[in-house]
Enzyme design. Structure first.
Site, PDB file in Angstrom:
ATOM      1  N   ASP A 208       0.877  -1.189   0.000  1.00 39.66           N
ATOM      2  CA  ASP A 208       0.000   0.000   0.000  1.00 39.66           C
ATOM      3  C   ASP A 208       0.903   1.224   0.000  1.00 39.66           C
ATOM      4  O   ASP A 208       2.137   1.090  -0.041  1.00 39.66           O
ATOM      5  CB  ASP A 208      -0.937  -0.015   1.228  1.00 39.66           C
ATOM      6  CG  ASP A 208      -2.226   0.767   0.989  1.00 39.66           C
ATOM      7  OD1 ASP A 208      -2.138   1.999   0.799  1.00 39.66           O
ATOM      8  OD2 ASP A 208      -3.316   0.176   1.005  1.00 39.66           O
ATOM      9  N   GLY A 234       4.562   1.560  -1.650  1.00 38.84           N
ATOM     10  CA  GLY A 234       4.811   1.997  -3.032  1.00 38.84           C
ATOM     11  C   GLY A 234       3.550   2.543  -3.674  1.00 38.84           C
ATOM     12  O   GLY A 234       2.533   2.762  -2.994  1.00 38.84           O
ATOM     13  N   ASP A 235       3.636   2.736  -4.992  1.00 44.24           N
ATOM     14  CA  ASP A 235       2.527   3.318  -5.751  1.00 44.24           C
ATOM     15  C   ASP A 235       2.062   2.291  -6.779  1.00 44.24           C
ATOM     16  O   ASP A 235       2.834   1.942  -7.684  1.00 44.24           O
ATOM     17  CB  ASP A 235       3.039   4.593  -6.444  1.00 44.24           C
ATOM     18  CG  ASP A 235       1.972   5.267  -7.294  1.00 44.24           C
ATOM     19  OD1 ASP A 235       0.867   4.706  -7.431  1.00 44.24           O
ATOM     20  OD2 ASP A 235       2.253   6.358  -7.822  1.00 44.24           O
ATOM     21  N   PHE A 236       0.817   1.806  -6.637  1.00 44.48           N
ATOM     22  CA  PHE A 236       0.383   0.723  -7.541  1.00 44.48           C
ATOM     23  C   PHE A 236       0.204   1.175  -8.987  1.00 44.48           C
ATOM     24  O   PHE A 236       0.014   0.357  -9.869  1.00 44.48           O
ATOM     25  CB  PHE A 236      -0.808  -0.068  -7.014  1.00 44.48           C
ATOM     26  CG  PHE A 236      -2.045   0.689  -6.566  1.00 44.48           C
ATOM     27  CD1 PHE A 236      -2.550   1.764  -7.264  1.00 44.48           C
ATOM     28  CD2 PHE A 236      -2.748   0.228  -5.433  1.00 44.48           C
ATOM     29  CE1 PHE A 236      -3.718   2.409  -6.854  1.00 44.48           C
ATOM     30  CE2 PHE A 236      -3.909   0.877  -5.009  1.00 44.48           C
ATOM     31  CZ  PHE A 236      -4.387   1.970  -5.719  1.00 44.48           C
ATOM     32  N   HIS A 254     -12.801  -0.182  -7.150  1.00 46.62           N
ATOM     33  CA  HIS A 254     -13.995   0.690  -7.128  1.00 46.62           C
ATOM     34  C   HIS A 254     -13.655   2.158  -6.842  1.00 46.62           C
ATOM     35  O   HIS A 254     -14.484   3.027  -7.040  1.00 46.62           O
ATOM     36  CB  HIS A 254     -15.080   0.143  -6.182  1.00 46.62           C
ATOM     37  CG  HIS A 254     -14.841   0.384  -4.719  1.00 46.62           C
ATOM     38  ND1 HIS A 254     -15.855   0.251  -3.794  1.00 46.62           N
ATOM     39  CD2 HIS A 254     -13.735   0.723  -4.014  1.00 46.62           C
ATOM     40  CE1 HIS A 254     -15.359   0.512  -2.591  1.00 46.62           C
ATOM     41  NE2 HIS A 254     -14.086   0.793  -2.697  1.00 46.62           N
TER      42      HIS A 254
HETATM   43  C1  LIG Z   1     -10.766   1.608  -0.145  1.00 45.35           C
HETATM   44  S1  LIG Z   1      -9.188   1.281   0.524  1.00 45.35           S
HETATM   45  C2  LIG Z   1      -9.225  -0.490   0.634  1.00 45.35           C
HETATM   46  C3  LIG Z   1      -8.222  -1.005   1.624  1.00 45.35           C
HETATM   47  C4  LIG Z   1      -8.240  -2.521   1.827  1.00 45.35           C
HETATM   48  N1  LIG Z   1      -7.920  -3.267   0.635  1.00 45.35           N
HETATM   49  C5  LIG Z   1      -9.578  -2.940   2.378  1.00 45.35           C
HETATM   50  O1  LIG Z   1     -10.264  -3.732   1.727  1.00 45.35           O
HETATM   51  O2  LIG Z   1      -9.920  -2.478   3.467  1.00 45.35           O
HETATM   52  C6  LIG Z   1      -8.113   1.569  -0.866  1.00 45.35           C
HETATM   53  C7  LIG Z   1      -6.630   1.411  -0.530  1.00 45.35           C
HETATM   54  O3  LIG Z   1      -5.860   1.758  -1.688  1.00 45.35           O
HETATM   55  C8  LIG Z   1      -4.688   2.422  -1.235  1.00 45.35           C
HETATM   56  N2  LIG Z   1      -4.112   3.237  -2.314  1.00 45.35           N
HETATM   57  C9  LIG Z   1      -4.665   4.324  -2.901  1.00 45.35           C
HETATM   58  N3  LIG Z   1      -3.838   4.803  -3.846  1.00 45.35           N
HETATM   59  C10 LIG Z   1      -2.734   3.994  -3.856  1.00 45.35           C
HETATM   60  C11 LIG Z   1      -1.552   3.961  -4.650  1.00 45.35           C
HETATM   61  N4  LIG Z   1      -1.342   4.861  -5.618  1.00 45.35           N
HETATM   62  N5  LIG Z   1      -0.646   2.972  -4.412  1.00 45.35           N
HETATM   63  C12 LIG Z   1      -0.864   2.055  -3.428  1.00 45.35           C
HETATM   64  N6  LIG Z   1      -1.981   2.019  -2.649  1.00 45.35           N
HETATM   65  C13 LIG Z   1      -2.904   2.992  -2.865  1.00 45.35           C
HETATM   66  C14 LIG Z   1      -5.195   3.264  -0.084  1.00 45.35           C
HETATM   67  O4  LIG Z   1      -4.130   3.708   0.749  1.00 45.35           O
HETATM   68  C15 LIG Z   1      -6.166   2.317   0.583  1.00 45.35           C
HETATM   69  O5  LIG Z   1      -5.549   1.562   1.593  1.00 45.35           O
END
Ligand SMILES: C[S@@+](CC[C@H](N)C(=O)[O-])C[C@H]1O[C@@H](n2cnc3c(N)ncnc32)[C@H](O)[C@@H]1O
Length: 344
Positions: A208, A234-236, A254
């Site tokens: 994340d 990191g950044d996905f 979503h």
């Molecule tokens: C709606 S949350 C869902 C978290 C977890 N998977 C859950 O089901 O509770 C979306 C996640 O995507 C992560 N996220 C958003 N942008 C991101 C990025 N560019 N790289 C990595 N993670 C990211 C957020 O930090 C967050 O934890």
């Protein structure tokens, strides 16, 4: 005897009552927010208390608090055991901070950032863009990165939800043979923690944003799972950890439109081993016209993140464009379903 006109008026009155109730929906959610923010459920954990005492401990006006508690008691969150004295019910207990499946942070998240964004919902419908850019001055996840205290509320809210989803996913899906599991956008590691507990041989990676996975480290250590679970920040949109067999994306796609979702999916496709598997944990919008939580959540995504919930066909098309084929869609005990896809 009721004349046709009286019957028609009675039906209209009943529709008006129903609509009035719907229009007041946010009065209920904002009252729950207030109770959550001032920590009433935590203050009641050892038993019922008078409203006056509660108000003194919470630092709020006793008369106003009584009116909130009376209303929330009528919705089953508290019970008025004696006049002006309230205790917790099973529903209200979920507003405590440290119970499993706590919804306190979600109530605060909804009542603060989400509520502000919904105040401008008309703009989202006029433009098709989330209102957060206008209301917060930037995109949601940049804002969460820049405001650590709000980021923590969001992460805790997601972890509370993830506790419910994890329990349902672990009951509905057999992870034996899943190999090395990588949870992309895995937040604070709640889902992986639940899976690793059931499969003692399994190894995993939670990935994340760097500020978010700090929380994952603490959580996994507390569960004695840190040895089997690597934590990577990191950044996905750039890259995701390589070499996993099963990639999880739980409530991640979503948040994003198709273009951004494709970037995430293609990065997973590139990173996974041959014959890799992808599990999306997401709501799937049904074709039926009746009420379904996915339709409401879709609006939350429209207004707050700029993402969307999707139908089965939309998932199939998106996954196919990223080099995956959907094998099964499995229902769970929560609104989210498990979409199992393989790399083709
Ligand atoms: C709606 S949350 C869902 C978290 C977890 N998977 C859950 O089901 O509770 C979306 C996640 O995507 C992560 N996220 C958003 N942008 C991101 C990025 N560019 N790289 C990595 N993670 C990211 C957020 O930090 C967050 O934890």
């Amino acid at each position: 005897m009721a004349t046709p006109q009286i019957r028609k008026d009675t039906e209209q009155l009943s529709s008006a009552m129903m609509l009035r109730e719907m229009l007041c929906g946010f009065w209920v959610s904002q009252s729950i927010y207030v109770a959550a923010r001032i920590g009433v459920a935590d203050l009641l954990k050892d038993g019922p208390q008078s409203c006056e005492h509660l108000a003194e401990r919470a630092g709020v006006d006793a008369g106003a608090l009584y009116r909130v508690m009376r209303t929330l008691a009528s919705y089953g969150l508290f019970e008025e055991s004696e006049p002006q004295c309230f205790g917790l019910t099973p529903l209200g207990s979920l507003l405590q901070t440290s119970v499993p499946m706590s919804l306190r942070s979600l109530a605060i998240w909804n009542g603060e950032v989400s509520f502000k964004a919904w105040g401008d919902a008309l703009h989202a419908v006029e433009t098709g863009q989330p209102t957060t850019r206008r209301v917060l001055g930037m995109n949601l996840f940049d804002y969460l990165g820049q405001k650590p205290e709000v980021g923590q509320i969001f992460n805790d809210a997601m972890s509370g939800l993830a506790t419910q989803v994890s329990q349902a996913v672990v009951s509905a899906y057999d992870f034996s043979g899943a190999g090395k599991v990588v949870d992309i956008g895995g937040g604070q590691g709640t889902l992986l923690g639940a899976i690793l507990r059931v499969y003692p041989e399994m190894h995993a990676i939670v990935f994340d944003a760097p500020a978010v996975v700090e929380g994952a480290n603490r959580r996994l250590e507390a569960m004695s799972l840190a040895e089997r679970c690597q934590v990577v920040g990191g950044d996905f949109f750039e890259r995701v950890p390589e070499g996993g067999d099963t990639y999880l994306l739980s409530s991640v796609l979503h948040d994003w439109d198709d273009e951004n979702s494709l970037l995430i999916l293609r990065n997973c496709r590139r990173a996974m081993r041959q014959n890799g598997k992808l599990l999306l944990i997401e709501c799937v919008i049904p074709h039926s016209s009746g009420p379904d939580f996915s339709k409401l959540l879709d609006l939350q995504m429209l207004v707050v993140t700029g993402g969307r919930e999707r139908t089965e066909e939309q998932f199939r098309t998106l996954l196919s464009a990223a080099g995956f084929e959907v094998k099964r869609i499995i229902s769970t005990a929560v609104p989210e379903r498990i979409i199992e896809a393989v790399a083709v």
